[in-house]
Write an enzyme that holds these catalytic residues in place. Sequence first.
Site, mmCIF file in Angstrom:
data_model
loop_
_atom_site.group_PDB
_atom_site.id
_atom_site.type_symbol
_atom_site.label_atom_id
_atom_site.label_comp_id
_atom_site.label_asym_id
_atom_site.label_seq_id
_atom_site.Cartn_x
_atom_site.Cartn_y
_atom_site.Cartn_z
ATOM 1 N N ASP A 101 37.003 12.979 18.728
ATOM 2 C CA ASP A 101 36.535 12.447 17.451
ATOM 3 C C ASP A 101 37.382 11.296 16.917
ATOM 4 O O ASP A 101 38.185 11.505 16.006
ATOM 5 C CB ASP A 101 36.519 13.591 16.425
ATOM 6 C CG ASP A 101 35.714 13.235 15.192
ATOM 7 O OD1 ASP A 101 35.130 12.142 15.183
ATOM 8 O OD2 ASP A 101 35.681 14.043 14.259
ATOM 9 N N ARG A 115 35.878 22.095 23.416
ATOM 10 C CA ARG A 115 35.044 21.162 22.643
ATOM 11 C C ARG A 115 34.861 19.834 23.384
ATOM 12 O O ARG A 115 33.776 19.235 23.333
ATOM 13 C CB ARG A 115 35.698 20.918 21.273
ATOM 14 C CG ARG A 115 35.048 19.788 20.497
ATOM 15 C CD ARG A 115 35.615 19.641 19.107
ATOM 16 N NE ARG A 115 35.148 18.411 18.496
ATOM 17 C CZ ARG A 115 35.559 17.939 17.339
ATOM 18 N NH1 ARG A 115 36.444 18.617 16.623
ATOM 19 N NH2 ARG A 115 35.090 16.810 16.860
ATOM 20 N N ASN A 119 25.102 12.832 8.285
ATOM 21 C CA ASN A 119 24.885 14.136 7.663
ATOM 22 C C ASN A 119 23.819 13.853 6.600
ATOM 23 O O ASN A 119 24.108 13.546 5.456
ATOM 24 C CB ASN A 119 26.167 14.676 7.027
ATOM 25 C CG ASN A 119 27.152 15.127 8.088
ATOM 26 O OD1 ASN A 119 26.760 15.512 9.192
ATOM 27 N ND2 ASN A 119 28.431 15.084 7.768
ATOM 28 N N GLU A 148 27.875 20.350 13.696
ATOM 29 C CA GLU A 148 28.558 20.530 12.409
ATOM 30 C C GLU A 148 27.584 20.957 11.318
ATOM 31 O O GLU A 148 27.601 20.437 10.208
ATOM 32 C CB GLU A 148 29.295 19.251 12.014
ATOM 33 C CG GLU A 148 30.348 18.850 13.040
ATOM 34 C CD GLU A 148 31.209 17.661 12.636
ATOM 35 O OE1 GLU A 148 30.717 16.796 11.885
ATOM 36 O OE2 GLU A 148 32.368 17.614 13.073
ATOM 37 N N GLU A 205 39.295 7.019 9.315
ATOM 38 C CA GLU A 205 39.423 8.448 9.036
ATOM 39 C C GLU A 205 40.688 9.045 9.654
ATOM 40 O O GLU A 205 41.389 9.822 9.019
ATOM 41 C CB GLU A 205 38.183 9.172 9.586
ATOM 42 C CG GLU A 205 38.254 10.679 9.453
ATOM 43 C CD GLU A 205 37.005 11.380 9.997
ATOM 44 O OE1 GLU A 205 36.080 10.700 10.472
ATOM 45 O OE2 GLU A 205 36.967 12.617 9.928
#
Length: 719
Positions: free
Chosen positions: A379, A350, A224, A305, A407
Amino acid sequence: MKKNSMVLLLIISISVFAEDGYRLWLRYDKINDTKILNDYNTNIKGIFLDSESDIIKSAQTELMNGLNGLLGKKIDLQKSISQDGIVVAAKINSPLLSAIRLDEKAKSIGKEGFIITSTKLNGKKIILIAANEDAGILYGSFHFLRILQTHTSIQNLDIVSSPKIKLRLLNHWDNLDGTIERGYAGFSFWDWHRLPDYISPRYTDYARADASIGINGVSLTNVNANSYILRHEYLLKVKALADIFRRYGIKVYLTARFSSPIEIGGLKTADPLDDNVKQWWNKKAEEIFKLIPDFGGFLVKANSEGQPGPQAYGRNHADGANMLADAVKPFGGVVMWRAFVYDNNVNEDRAKQAFNEFKPLDGKFRDNVLVQVKNGAIDFQPREPFHPLFGAMPKTPLMIEFQLTQEYTGQATQLVYLAPMYKECLDSDTYTKGDGSSVSRVIDGSLDNHSLSGIAGVANTGADRNWTGHLFGQSNWFAFGRLAWNYDLSSEQIADEWIRMTFSNEKYVIEPIKKIMMDSRENCVNYMTPLGLHHLMGWDHHYGPEPWTSGKAREDWMPKYYHRADSIGLGSNRSPSGSNATSQYSKKAGDIFASLDQCPEKYLLWFHHVPWNYKMKSGSTLWNELVNHYYKGVDDERKSLATWNSLEGKIDQEEFEHVKMLMGIQVKEAVWWRNACLLYFQTFSKMPIPGNYEQPDHTLEYYKSLQFPYAPGILKTIH
Ligand code: GCW
């Protein structure tokens, strides 16, 4: 202070010194097994390095420090080979080795491989570390030290080793403000503010650690991305890091924000087919390579995203990737274009979207583009079947992306050894070219004859003293590198090495820790998301269970999108009667996943919506099987904690306490996961948790009320 009290203070501080984990697996303490120490000391008398370069100097320093420490004696750098027992590091084409025939082996090891062999030179017994290029000598040196660290015999050494995958990268999701997206080990240790003038010794230690496991590339910044990193003053900082990493055979890569030409270039568009945009990137590439001649290239997250990308201009991913690829091509750079792409405005499962976007682009990418695909289609969940893109794009080199930072697997409070997860994916058969078309063969390029190949791991490092927050996070960093080099190593072998290098070579330490590690991933799956469940974690921060959450953001970020619990049953129907995601796999794999009978139960609820009273292979109903898995996860985790507790006094006390406390948290979190998920799913199944199980100690309402607004790893700017 008086002299006496100073001495006293010194004694106290020495006696309370404990291991803080900073040295990672590169601990070169004196070998305490006298038999082994004597053997090594008899056979190792000095080192001789044949050539000179920055990388060779790194190898030399490491060998000196390593041998001095492990052997507990001063190892000298020799000027000639005039006695037995010299460790000689040399390039294969060196005149020094003209009498030793290594041609065949030399061919097989390529640019980065190495040979370690017990041989004779000028009539003297030597241990030879030989390679075609400097990097191979560095890797060979680390390997040799690992042999000693793991108390392996050095008699008749005959090792030939080379990496199966070319580009072996860590992807740091580090931001320019020092935070790390999904980072659980503190702030970033890229000290952007003080670079390029202040060079933290940590950079070298980081590079050593990477090189010791064969990592040869580092993408420094978050996917990102922030275009600021491409400004000249930041590139000077990047150069400073590249100058250090180069000495360890590591190339630097950057994430490229697609809209940079607008944000820092003053252009009105970032359209990849616009000449000014192309020009801007060409110039930028030129500027970067001028500063960093061996710059690796760009890693890009686009149209995903909320990230900008070529689709804003009606172009596709290949248009975007190719424009950047053309810019770096003259300098030998590559583009790693991520396939982690999905959009809630697209009315499609998705799990299917990346395939739908990318498969039609196969053959349309430049030859210096790799498409980087996450191991599974959603993910980084505790368990996912392999991504259907593997094997489906034979004309494009596909990299695999694993997540080291935990995560979705307990963040930094849980001990979850991820090698079994990585292996499960790499060993999966895609059947795209018949039996034996494993994901690993897609990745290493051998299935479709690609010379470019790559693997990336999302880093779990931060500024915490022990680098990874949880000491056992180090094992995932280590395992990732070892598998990137050789995915045929078993998870046990890697755990064994890591434990020996980190804790001890004593069996009574190795065995219990190995058991804890080897059980940990399955435990995590069991108490979080058994039987193919996925994405049940807390919205946004992804900490803890929240299967009930809905309506807080886009639907495809909400757990309900994934578990689909209702009065009939549980699970996502991705079979032909549902979203038909199974059709994206090869016929053989797809048929297996699509069939309720044949689908491995570990993936059942990933592919099927299964009635609560469906009879599982064990004979239990789905509901009872689910209950069993959740309880087993907790029970086994409690056993792991008890096993850990039995290590008190046998390992460093500070490390013992650190892990003990964290495993205590892990057990609590496992109970929380189990109770919250079962109580919630029970509202649909209406079936009891059998009375012989310990009953949840809180109500569902209580679990729903828990909030964690300050959980680590998230930023204001992301979902
Ligand atoms: O796992 C998800 C994370 C995002 C991340 C994204 C990605 C960097 O929740 O934080 O963004 O994946 O891989 O791009």
